[in-house]
Design an enzyme around this catalytic site. Structure first.
Site, PDB file in Angstrom:
ATOM      1  N   ASP A  29       0.790  -1.292  -0.021  1.00 29.82           N
ATOM      2  CA  ASP A  29       0.129   0.027   0.089  1.00 29.82           C
ATOM      3  C   ASP A  29       0.790   1.147   0.018  1.00 29.82           C
ATOM      4  OD1 ASP A  29      -2.401   1.268  -0.159  1.00 29.82           O
ATOM      5  OD2 ASP A  29      -2.521   1.310   2.114  1.00 29.82           O
ATOM      6  N   ASN A  77     -10.941  -2.727  -5.225  1.00 32.09           N
ATOM      7  CA  ASN A  77     -10.205  -1.557  -6.103  1.00 32.09           C
ATOM      8  C   ASN A  77     -11.143  -1.314  -7.730  1.00 32.09           C
ATOM      9  OD1 ASN A  77      -6.796  -2.905  -4.970  1.00 32.09           O
ATOM     10  ND2 ASN A  77      -8.115  -1.143  -4.448  1.00 32.09           N
TER      11      ASN A  77
HETATM   12  C1  IPE Z   1      -5.260  -2.652  -0.307  1.00 32.91           C
HETATM   13  O1  IPE Z   1      -5.028  -1.445  -0.443  1.00 32.91           O
HETATM   14  C2  IPE Z   1      -5.310  -3.244  -1.784  1.00 32.91           C
HETATM   15  C3  IPE Z   1      -3.959  -3.551  -2.237  1.00 32.91           C
HETATM   16  C4  IPE Z   1      -2.785  -3.302  -1.700  1.00 32.91           C
HETATM   17  C5  IPE Z   1      -3.994  -4.239  -3.598  1.00 32.91           C
HETATM   18  P1  IPE Z   1      -6.142  -0.385  -0.620  1.00 32.91           P
HETATM   19  O2  IPE Z   1      -5.390   1.070  -0.899  1.00 32.91           O
HETATM   20  O3  IPE Z   1      -7.127  -0.814  -1.614  1.00 32.91           O
HETATM   21  O4  IPE Z   1      -6.918  -0.338   0.817  1.00 32.91           O
HETATM   22  P2  IPE Z   1      -7.680   0.667   1.686  1.00 32.91           P
HETATM   23  O5  IPE Z   1      -8.623   1.188   0.712  1.00 32.91           O
HETATM   24  O6  IPE Z   1      -6.740   1.557   2.128  1.00 32.91           O
HETATM   25  O7  IPE Z   1      -8.212  -0.217   2.649  1.00 32.91           O
HETATM   26  C1  IPE Z   2      -1.616   0.264  -3.598  1.00 30.66           C
HETATM   27  O1  IPE Z   2      -1.065   1.632  -3.608  1.00 30.66           O
HETATM   28  C2  IPE Z   2      -1.580  -0.256  -4.810  1.00 30.66           C
HETATM   29  C3  IPE Z   2      -3.012  -0.833  -5.098  1.00 30.66           C
HETATM   30  C4  IPE Z   2      -4.040  -0.902  -4.471  1.00 30.66           C
HETATM   31  C5  IPE Z   2      -3.224  -1.228  -6.543  1.00 30.66           C
HETATM   32  P1  IPE Z   2      -2.520   2.494  -3.462  1.00 30.66           P
HETATM   33  O2  IPE Z   2      -2.911   2.808  -4.939  1.00 30.66           O
HETATM   34  O3  IPE Z   2      -3.617   1.867  -2.874  1.00 30.66           O
HETATM   35  O4  IPE Z   2      -1.783   3.654  -2.948  1.00 30.66           O
HETATM   36  P2  IPE Z   2      -2.454   4.901  -1.743  1.00 30.66           P
HETATM   37  O5  IPE Z   2      -2.938   4.059  -0.470  1.00 30.66           O
HETATM   38  O6  IPE Z   2      -3.628   5.569  -2.273  1.00 30.66           O
HETATM   39  O7  IPE Z   2      -1.273   5.746  -1.463  1.00 30.66           O
HETATM   40 MG    MG Z   3      -4.080   2.179  -0.665  1.00 29.82          MG
END
Ligand code: IPE
Ligand code: IPE
Ligand code: MG
Length: 249
Positions: A29, A77
Protein backbone atom coordinates in the site's frame (compact mmCIF):
# COMPACT_ATOMS: atom_id res chain seq x y z
CA UNK A 1 14.33 -6.96 -14.12
CA UNK A 2 15.62 -3.64 -12.90
CA UNK A 3 17.32 -4.31 -9.63
CA UNK A 4 19.03 -2.19 -7.11
CA UNK A 5 22.74 -2.88 -6.65
CA UNK A 6 23.32 -6.12 -4.79
CA UNK A 7 23.11 -4.62 -1.34
CA UNK A 8 22.16 -7.18 1.26
CA UNK A 9 22.54 -9.96 -1.27
CA UNK A 10 22.94 -12.51 1.54
CA UNK A 11 20.85 -12.98 4.64
CA UNK A 12 21.94 -10.29 7.15
CA UNK A 13 24.06 -11.76 9.93
CA UNK A 14 21.72 -10.65 12.71
CA UNK A 15 18.88 -12.78 11.35
CA UNK A 16 18.48 -16.40 12.40
CA UNK A 17 18.13 -18.56 9.30
CA UNK A 18 16.28 -21.21 11.30
CA UNK A 19 13.59 -18.78 12.43
CA UNK A 20 12.69 -17.09 9.17
CA UNK A 21 9.01 -16.97 8.22
CA UNK A 22 8.26 -19.68 5.68
CA UNK A 23 5.60 -17.53 4.05
CA UNK A 24 5.50 -13.74 3.91
CA UNK A 25 2.40 -11.89 2.71
CA UNK A 26 2.46 -8.21 1.79
CA UNK A 27 -0.24 -5.58 1.44
CA UNK A 28 1.60 -3.30 -0.95
CA UNK A 29 0.00 0.00 0.00
CA UNK A 30 0.98 3.63 -0.57
CA UNK A 31 1.89 3.81 -4.26
CA UNK A 32 -0.46 6.73 -4.84
CA UNK A 33 0.70 8.72 -1.83
CA UNK A 34 4.33 8.03 -2.71
CA UNK A 35 3.74 9.56 -6.15
CA UNK A 36 1.70 12.48 -4.84
CA UNK A 37 4.50 13.44 -2.46
CA UNK A 38 6.85 13.77 -5.40
CA UNK A 39 4.28 15.69 -7.43
CA UNK A 40 3.87 12.75 -9.84
CA UNK A 41 0.74 11.02 -11.13
CA UNK A 42 -0.42 7.98 -9.14
CA UNK A 43 0.44 5.62 -11.98
CA UNK A 44 4.14 6.42 -11.55
CA UNK A 45 3.78 5.10 -8.02
CA UNK A 46 2.30 1.86 -9.36
CA UNK A 47 5.21 1.47 -11.77
CA UNK A 48 7.69 1.97 -8.96
CA UNK A 49 5.67 -0.43 -6.88
CA UNK A 50 6.34 -3.16 -9.43
CA UNK A 51 10.09 -2.58 -9.08
CA UNK A 52 9.78 -2.88 -5.30
CA UNK A 53 7.90 -6.17 -5.66
CA UNK A 54 10.43 -7.60 -8.08
CA UNK A 55 13.24 -6.87 -5.68
CA UNK A 56 11.35 -8.27 -2.70
CA UNK A 57 10.68 -11.50 -4.60
CA UNK A 58 14.34 -11.82 -5.45
CA UNK A 59 15.30 -10.94 -1.89
CA UNK A 60 13.02 -13.65 -0.46
CA UNK A 61 14.66 -16.11 -2.79
CA UNK A 62 18.18 -14.93 -1.88
CA UNK A 63 17.45 -15.14 1.83
CA UNK A 64 15.73 -18.51 1.77
CA UNK A 65 12.06 -17.64 2.26
CA UNK A 66 9.84 -20.29 0.69
CA UNK A 67 6.70 -18.35 -0.21
CA UNK A 68 5.67 -14.78 -0.94
CA UNK A 69 2.11 -13.58 -1.49
CA UNK A 70 1.48 -10.04 -2.71
CA UNK A 71 -1.83 -8.17 -2.74
CA UNK A 72 -1.93 -6.58 -6.18
CA UNK A 73 -5.63 -5.77 -6.70
CA UNK A 74 -8.58 -6.19 -4.38
CA UNK A 75 -12.22 -6.84 -5.24
CA UNK A 76 -12.82 -3.32 -3.88
CA UNK A 77 -10.22 -1.71 -6.14
CA UNK A 78 -12.69 -1.84 -9.08
CA UNK A 79 -14.21 1.21 -7.42
CA UNK A 80 -11.23 3.35 -8.46
CA UNK A 81 -11.34 5.68 -11.47
CA UNK A 82 -11.55 3.73 -14.71
CA UNK A 83 -8.22 5.08 -16.00
CA UNK A 84 -6.40 3.84 -12.93
CA UNK A 85 -8.02 0.40 -13.13
CA UNK A 86 -7.18 0.17 -16.84
CA UNK A 87 -3.62 1.26 -16.19
CA UNK A 88 -3.17 -1.40 -13.52
CA UNK A 89 -4.59 -4.21 -15.68
CA UNK A 90 -2.30 -3.23 -18.56
CA UNK A 91 0.65 -2.94 -16.19
CA UNK A 92 0.05 -6.42 -14.76
CA UNK A 93 -0.18 -7.86 -18.23
CA UNK A 94 3.00 -6.19 -19.45
CA UNK A 95 5.00 -7.10 -16.36
CA UNK A 96 3.94 -10.74 -16.62
CA UNK A 97 4.96 -10.87 -20.24
CA UNK A 98 8.30 -9.23 -19.57
CA UNK A 99 9.22 -11.19 -16.47
CA UNK A 100 8.33 -14.73 -17.48
CA UNK A 101 11.77 -15.55 -18.84
CA UNK A 102 13.45 -14.34 -15.68
CA UNK A 103 11.00 -16.18 -13.45
CA UNK A 104 11.91 -19.35 -15.31
CA UNK A 105 15.64 -18.68 -14.86
CA UNK A 106 15.10 -18.04 -11.16
CA UNK A 107 12.90 -21.11 -10.67
CA UNK A 108 9.90 -19.08 -9.46
CA UNK A 109 6.55 -20.86 -9.32
CA UNK A 110 3.82 -18.30 -9.85
CA UNK A 111 0.19 -18.66 -8.85
CA UNK A 112 -2.72 -16.24 -8.84
CA UNK A 113 -5.29 -16.07 -6.10
CA UNK A 114 -8.60 -14.32 -6.63
CA UNK A 115 -11.52 -14.39 -9.00
CA UNK A 116 -9.68 -14.44 -12.31
CA UNK A 117 -12.79 -14.86 -14.48
CA UNK A 118 -13.64 -11.17 -14.52
CA UNK A 119 -10.16 -9.97 -15.49
CA UNK A 120 -9.53 -8.70 -19.04
CA UNK A 121 -9.08 -11.58 -21.49
CA UNK A 122 -5.58 -10.56 -22.53
CA UNK A 123 -4.42 -10.41 -18.90
CA UNK A 124 -6.07 -13.73 -18.25
CA UNK A 125 -4.09 -15.22 -21.14
CA UNK A 126 -0.76 -13.98 -19.69
CA UNK A 127 -1.76 -15.34 -16.28
CA UNK A 128 -2.53 -18.78 -17.72
CA UNK A 129 0.69 -18.76 -19.70
CA UNK A 130 2.90 -17.87 -16.72
CA UNK A 131 1.18 -20.32 -14.36
CA UNK A 132 1.51 -23.13 -16.84
CA UNK A 133 5.11 -22.35 -17.75
CA UNK A 134 6.27 -22.19 -14.13
CA UNK A 135 4.17 -25.03 -12.70
CA UNK A 136 7.09 -27.45 -12.38
CA UNK A 137 9.52 -24.90 -10.95
CA UNK A 138 10.56 -25.72 -7.43
CA UNK A 139 12.04 -22.47 -6.13
CA UNK A 140 10.03 -19.80 -4.37
CA UNK A 141 6.23 -20.00 -4.46
CA UNK A 142 5.03 -16.57 -5.57
CA UNK A 143 1.30 -15.88 -5.27
CA UNK A 144 -0.27 -12.74 -6.64
CA UNK A 145 -3.65 -11.76 -5.22
CA UNK A 146 -5.49 -10.25 -8.18
CA UNK A 147 -9.18 -9.39 -8.00
CA UNK A 148 -8.87 -10.96 -4.59
CA UNK A 149 -11.25 -10.52 -1.66
CA UNK A 150 -11.10 -12.61 1.48
CA UNK A 151 -14.88 -12.68 1.93
CA UNK A 152 -15.43 -13.56 -1.71
CA UNK A 153 -12.88 -16.38 -1.37
CA UNK A 154 -14.66 -17.80 1.68
CA UNK A 155 -18.03 -17.58 -0.07
CA UNK A 156 -16.85 -19.39 -3.17
CA UNK A 157 -15.40 -22.13 -0.95
CA UNK A 158 -18.78 -22.44 0.80
CA UNK A 159 -20.55 -22.69 -2.54
CA UNK A 160 -18.32 -25.47 -3.81
CA UNK A 161 -18.59 -27.41 -0.54
CA UNK A 162 -22.37 -26.95 -0.48
CA UNK A 163 -22.56 -28.34 -4.02
CA UNK A 164 -20.65 -31.46 -2.89
CA UNK A 165 -23.08 -31.93 -0.02
CA UNK A 166 -26.02 -31.47 -2.35
CA UNK A 167 -24.60 -34.09 -4.70
CA UNK A 168 -24.29 -36.49 -1.79
CA UNK A 169 -20.48 -36.59 -2.04
CA UNK A 170 -19.95 -35.16 1.42
CA UNK A 171 -21.66 -35.16 4.81
CA UNK A 172 -21.90 -31.83 6.67
CA UNK A 173 -19.97 -33.24 9.62
CA UNK A 174 -17.05 -34.02 7.33
CA UNK A 175 -16.48 -30.29 6.81
CA UNK A 176 -13.45 -29.40 8.88
CA UNK A 177 -10.62 -26.86 8.60
CA UNK A 178 -8.52 -29.15 6.43
CA UNK A 179 -11.32 -29.70 3.95
CA UNK A 180 -12.30 -26.05 3.93
CA UNK A 181 -8.75 -24.96 3.13
CA UNK A 182 -8.70 -27.20 0.10
CA UNK A 183 -11.48 -25.06 -1.38
CA UNK A 184 -9.68 -21.75 -0.88
CA UNK A 185 -7.63 -20.16 -3.67
CA UNK A 186 -4.57 -20.72 -1.51
CA UNK A 187 -5.03 -24.52 -1.32
CA UNK A 188 -1.70 -26.21 -0.86
CA UNK A 189 0.13 -23.09 0.37
CA UNK A 190 0.88 -22.82 4.08
CA UNK A 191 -0.64 -19.87 5.99
CA UNK A 192 1.47 -16.69 6.11
CA UNK A 193 3.71 -16.42 9.16
CA UNK A 194 4.31 -12.74 8.63
CA UNK A 195 1.91 -10.16 7.16
CA UNK A 196 3.49 -6.84 6.21
CA UNK A 197 1.50 -3.73 5.39
CA UNK A 198 3.21 -0.59 4.16
CA UNK A 199 2.05 3.05 4.36
CA UNK A 200 0.97 2.88 7.98
CA UNK A 201 -2.66 1.82 7.57
CA UNK A 202 -3.73 -0.46 10.41
CA UNK A 203 -6.18 -2.67 8.58
CA UNK A 204 -6.45 -5.93 6.70
CA UNK A 205 -8.54 -4.58 3.77
CA UNK A 206 -10.14 -7.98 3.04
CA UNK A 207 -6.80 -9.76 2.53
CA UNK A 208 -6.43 -13.48 3.35
CA UNK A 209 -9.03 -13.32 6.11
CA UNK A 210 -8.95 -17.04 6.81
CA UNK A 211 -5.22 -17.50 6.36
CA UNK A 212 -3.92 -14.72 8.62
CA UNK A 213 -5.56 -16.20 11.74
CA UNK A 214 -2.15 -16.52 13.42
CA UNK A 215 0.11 -14.39 11.25
CA UNK A 216 2.39 -11.89 12.93
CA UNK A 217 1.40 -8.45 11.68
CA UNK A 218 4.02 -5.83 10.88
CA UNK A 219 3.01 -2.34 9.81
CA UNK A 220 5.49 0.23 8.59
CA UNK A 221 5.03 3.88 7.63
CA UNK A 222 7.24 3.30 4.58
CA UNK A 223 5.34 3.69 1.32
CA UNK A 224 5.40 0.57 -0.85
CA UNK A 225 7.73 1.92 -3.60
CA UNK A 226 10.33 2.64 -0.89
CA UNK A 227 10.05 -0.79 0.73
CA UNK A 228 13.51 -2.16 -0.03
CA UNK A 229 15.81 -4.85 1.38
CA UNK A 230 16.76 -2.70 4.35
CA UNK A 231 13.10 -2.21 5.20
CA UNK A 232 12.45 -5.95 4.83
CA UNK A 233 15.45 -6.66 7.04
CA UNK A 234 13.93 -4.46 9.77
CA UNK A 235 10.59 -6.27 9.41
CA UNK A 236 12.25 -9.68 9.74
CA UNK A 237 14.23 -8.54 12.77
CA UNK A 238 11.00 -7.42 14.38
CA UNK A 239 9.38 -10.75 13.48
CA UNK A 240 12.22 -12.71 15.06
CA UNK A 241 11.72 -10.86 18.31
CA UNK A 242 8.10 -11.96 18.54
CA UNK A 243 6.99 -14.84 20.67
CA UNK A 244 4.44 -16.87 18.75
CA UNK A 245 2.22 -18.52 21.29
CA UNK A 246 -0.72 -19.77 19.20
CA UNK A 247 -2.98 -19.49 22.22
CA UNK A 248 -0.68 -21.43 24.52
CA UNK A 249 1.31 -20.07 27.46
C1 IPE B 1 -5.27 -2.77 -0.27
O1 IPE B 1 -4.97 -1.42 -0.45
C2 IPE B 1 -5.32 -3.45 -1.59
C3 IPE B 1 -4.01 -3.65 -2.24
C4 IPE B 1 -2.85 -3.34 -1.76
C5 IPE B 1 -4.07 -4.26 -3.54
P1 IPE B 1 -6.11 -0.33 -0.59
O2 IPE B 1 -5.41 0.97 -0.76
O3 IPE B 1 -7.06 -0.73 -1.64
O4 IPE B 1 -6.83 -0.45 0.81
P2 IPE B 1 -7.71 0.60 1.61
O5 IPE B 1 -8.71 1.15 0.66
O6 IPE B 1 -6.78 1.66 2.12
O7 IPE B 1 -8.29 -0.19 2.74
C1 IPE C 1 -1.49 0.19 -3.45
O1 IPE C 1 -1.28 1.55 -3.49
C2 IPE C 1 -1.65 -0.42 -4.83
C3 IPE C 1 -3.01 -0.88 -5.15
C4 IPE C 1 -4.03 -0.89 -4.35
C5 IPE C 1 -3.22 -1.36 -6.49
P1 IPE C 1 -2.48 2.56 -3.52
O2 IPE C 1 -2.85 2.81 -4.94
O3 IPE C 1 -3.57 2.10 -2.64
O4 IPE C 1 -1.81 3.87 -2.93
P2 IPE C 1 -2.45 4.86 -1.88
O5 IPE C 1 -2.93 4.04 -0.73
O6 IPE C 1 -3.55 5.55 -2.59
O7 IPE C 1 -1.33 5.77 -1.50
MG1 MG D 1 -4.05 2.34 -0.69
Amino acid sequence: MTTKPSILKDLPADLDRERLPKHVAVIMDGNGRWAKRQGLPRIVGHRRGVDALKDLLRCCRDWGIEALTAYAFSTENWGRPLEEVDFLMTLFERVLRQELREMMEEDVKIKFVGNLDSLPKTLRAEIDRSVEATQNNSGIQFSVATNYGGRQEILQACRSIAAMVQDGKLQPDQIDEGLFEKHLYTAGICDPDLLIRTSGEMRISNFLLWQVAYAEIYITETMWPDFDRQAFHVALRDYQQRQRRFGKV
